[in-house]
Scaffold this motif. Structure first.
Motif, PDB file in Angstrom:
ATOM      1  N   THR A   3       0.894  -1.155   0.153  1.00 45.59           N
ATOM      2  CA  THR A   3       0.019  -0.019   0.001  1.00 45.59           C
ATOM      3  C   THR A   3       0.911   1.259   0.068  1.00 45.59           C
ATOM      4  O   THR A   3       0.550   2.063  -0.896  1.00 45.59           O
ATOM      5  CB  THR A   3      -1.099  -0.008   1.194  1.00 45.59           C
ATOM      6  N   ASN A   4       1.751   1.212   0.837  1.00 49.80           N
ATOM      7  CA  ASN A   4       2.707   2.439   0.923  1.00 49.80           C
ATOM      8  C   ASN A   4       3.597   2.509  -0.306  1.00 49.80           C
ATOM      9  O   ASN A   4       3.885   3.736  -0.882  1.00 49.80           O
ATOM     10  CB  ASN A   4       3.706   2.281   2.169  1.00 49.80           C
ATOM     11  N   MET A   5       3.944   1.569  -0.817  1.00 50.71           N
ATOM     12  CA  MET A   5       4.900   1.468  -2.198  1.00 50.71           C
ATOM     13  C   MET A   5       3.952   2.142  -3.298  1.00 50.71           C
ATOM     14  O   MET A   5       4.475   3.114  -3.963  1.00 50.71           O
ATOM     15  CB  MET A   5       5.271   0.017  -2.687  1.00 50.71           C
ATOM     16  N   VAL A  63      -9.055  -9.895  -7.830  1.00 53.28           N
ATOM     17  CA  VAL A  63      -8.195 -10.980  -6.947  1.00 53.28           C
ATOM     18  C   VAL A  63      -9.288 -11.059  -5.534  1.00 53.28           C
ATOM     19  O   VAL A  63      -9.702 -12.319  -5.279  1.00 53.28           O
ATOM     20  CB  VAL A  63      -6.992 -10.445  -6.391  1.00 53.28           C
ATOM     21  N   GLY A  64      -9.796  -9.941  -5.015  1.00 46.03           N
ATOM     22  CA  GLY A  64     -10.582 -10.099  -3.848  1.00 46.03           C
ATOM     23  C   GLY A  64      -9.966 -10.501  -2.549  1.00 46.03           C
ATOM     24  O   GLY A  64      -8.706 -10.398  -2.696  1.00 46.03           O
ATOM     25  N   GLY A  65     -10.745 -10.843  -1.512  1.00 42.32           N
ATOM     26  CA  GLY A  65      -9.922 -11.287  -0.181  1.00 42.32           C
ATOM     27  C   GLY A  65      -9.103 -10.208   0.360  1.00 42.32           C
ATOM     28  O   GLY A  65      -9.533  -9.008   0.253  1.00 42.32           O
ATOM     29  N   PRO A  66      -7.945 -10.479   0.770  1.00 40.87           N
ATOM     30  CA  PRO A  66      -6.902  -9.547   1.409  1.00 40.87           C
ATOM     31  C   PRO A  66      -6.839  -8.364   0.504  1.00 40.87           C
ATOM     32  O   PRO A  66      -6.458  -7.260   0.823  1.00 40.87           O
ATOM     33  CB  PRO A  66      -5.827 -10.321   1.760  1.00 40.87           C
ATOM     34  N   MET A  67      -6.703  -8.521  -0.862  1.00 42.22           N
ATOM     35  CA  MET A  67      -6.263  -7.701  -1.784  1.00 42.22           C
ATOM     36  C   MET A  67      -7.394  -6.685  -1.792  1.00 42.22           C
ATOM     37  O   MET A  67      -7.146  -5.481  -2.060  1.00 42.22           O
ATOM     38  CB  MET A  67      -5.795  -8.415  -3.229  1.00 42.22           C
ATOM     39  N   SER A  68      -8.769  -7.031  -1.589  1.00 45.79           N
ATOM     40  CA  SER A  68      -9.833  -6.075  -1.537  1.00 45.79           C
ATOM     41  C   SER A  68      -9.392  -5.042  -0.561  1.00 45.79           C
ATOM     42  O   SER A  68      -9.757  -3.491  -0.604  1.00 45.79           O
ATOM     43  CB  SER A  68     -11.222  -6.473  -1.398  1.00 45.79           C
ATOM     44  N   GLU A  69      -8.959  -5.251   0.516  1.00 45.35           N
ATOM     45  CA  GLU A  69      -8.677  -4.282   1.726  1.00 45.35           C
ATOM     46  C   GLU A  69      -7.533  -3.313   1.125  1.00 45.35           C
ATOM     47  O   GLU A  69      -7.606  -2.012   1.655  1.00 45.35           O
ATOM     48  CB  GLU A  69      -8.182  -5.016   3.024  1.00 45.35           C
ATOM     49  N   ILE A  70      -6.486  -3.799   0.390  1.00 47.80           N
ATOM     50  CA  ILE A  70      -5.612  -3.079   0.022  1.00 47.80           C
ATOM     51  C   ILE A  70      -6.136  -2.034  -1.108  1.00 47.80           C
ATOM     52  O   ILE A  70      -5.813  -0.628  -1.083  1.00 47.80           O
ATOM     53  CB  ILE A  70      -4.494  -3.668  -0.750  1.00 47.80           C
ATOM     54  N   CYS A  71      -7.057  -2.397  -1.895  1.00 44.70           N
ATOM     55  CA  CYS A  71      -7.885  -1.629  -2.920  1.00 44.70           C
ATOM     56  C   CYS A  71      -8.499  -0.569  -2.179  1.00 44.70           C
ATOM     57  O   CYS A  71      -8.604   0.754  -2.627  1.00 44.70           O
ATOM     58  CB  CYS A  71      -8.573  -2.395  -3.509  1.00 44.70           C
ATOM     59  N   ALA A  72      -9.258  -1.097  -1.099  1.00 44.78           N
ATOM     60  CA  ALA A  72      -9.985  -0.018  -0.390  1.00 44.78           C
ATOM     61  C   ALA A  72      -9.318   1.117   0.145  1.00 44.78           C
ATOM     62  O   ALA A  72      -9.616   2.265   0.611  1.00 44.78           O
ATOM     63  CB  ALA A  72     -10.955  -0.769   0.679  1.00 44.78           C
TER      64      ALA A  72
END
Length: 334
Positions: free
Chosen positions: A203-205, A220-229
């Protein structure tokens, strides 16, 4: 005919090769001798009994094919016996595509371009239609940055090609290995815009490279959706292709008043119109036309072998473990 069926939801051990009666085409259908079929994440999600399993109408999985028409329903005038075709059949055919034959509504079918092999043609319908729907429903200004998760996969590859051909150059995406990174570079992504999703500071990158994003496409969904958010800007647009966003991601997206656009290939079937199936054949024809004109190219394929339980099992494991390495997994059917 021979077919690989799923006996119960769960393990890959639940597949079995059996002999069943060959389907007969209804009045508006064509019977296709399947030459090749491709695998998609929805396959293993169905096998596991996930949400998508509600779409199953046959114990035979598989949702796209290429092959040859061997019989016509009495109302079919748009095709001839012997024509080489491709189709995304979804749950609309007599059975899935891990089989030697299937009977398909003619409106779903498009003629296979001469320049494509059966294996290349079967790799296009599902990922291509998903990418095309995404591209058409979300008009992204050419000067705006876009973050796409899982860009090296089948949908991501075609979507990126469509965007690049449209003049959208500022595209960021993720990769988890050298092969995927090289694949993304080869289709036109700047190496500086490719980030390793395995790193904790992704996320920081991305924020250091671009700040927040107005447009995010989550494949992708899952944990990646949290990074997207976390990455998406207030009032941004989140394009959801998996329906696998976590509750935490949904809360963040709600707090940011995000516009959420859901992309599904089966949505047109919910229309109460007589032409609802034409969407599929027309979309596939449009994709094939873009391939003929070299606007986009067919995905790279990895041929896993011919119709067998072992090859179906192997393909499911490759998809579950995210080991496609930028290639579409294809099975031949002889």
């Amino acid at each position: 005919m021979k077919a690989v069926i799923l006996k119960n939801f769960g393990s890959i051990e639940n597949f079995e090769l059996i002999e069943i009666e060959q389907p007969k085409p209804q009045n508006d259908e064509v019977l296709i001798k399947i030459k090749a079929t491709a695998f998609n994440p929805i396959d293993y999600q169905m096998r596991q009994g996930a949400t998508e399993s509600k779409l199953l109408k046959s114990p035979i999985l598989g949702r796209e094919l290429s092959g040859e028409i061997v019989q016509l329903g009495k109302n079919v005038k748009s095709f001839e016996i012997g024509e080489k075709v491709s189709a995304y059949v979804g749950s609309l055919a007599s059975n899935g595509t891990y089989a030697e034959f299937t009977s398909v509504p003619a409106e779903l079918v498009a003629k296979k371009p001469e320049k494509l092999t059966y294996e290349q043609a079967t790799a296009i319908p599902m990922v291509g239609m998903t990418a095309l729907q995404c591209f058409k429903r979300v008009v992204i200004p050419k000067d705006k940055a876009i973050f796409i998760t899982g860009g090296a996969g089948g949908v991501g590859t075609i979507l990126i090609k469509l965007l690049l051909a449209n003049g959208n150059k500022n595209i960021y995406t993720t990769s988890g290995n050298k092969d995927s990174t090289n694949h993304l570079k080869n289709i036109g992504i700047n190496e500086n815009n490719i980030v390793d999703y395995r790193k904790d500071n992704i996320t920081n990158m991305l924020k250091a490279k671009n700040g927040n994003f107005e447009y995010v496409v989550d494949l992708v969904g899952g944990p990646m959706s949290e990074i997207c958010a976390e990455l998406i800007d207030v009032f941004g647009t989140y394009v959801d292709i998996t329906f696998l966003a976590t509750e935490k991601a949904k809360e963040t997206l709600f707090d940011k008043a995000t516009t959420i656009i859901n992309i599904t290939n089966y949505a047109p079937t919910l229309k109460n119109t007589s032409d609802k199936y034409e969407y599929y054949g027309n979309a596939l024809k449009e994709l094939f036309d873009k391939i003929d004109k070299d606007i986009i190219t067919a995905p790279e394929v990895a041929i896993i072998g011919d119709l067998s339980v072992e090859n179906v099992q192997k393909a499911h494991l490759i998809l579950e473990n995210n080991q496609t390495r930028g290639k579409k997994i294809v099975m031949t059917v002889e």
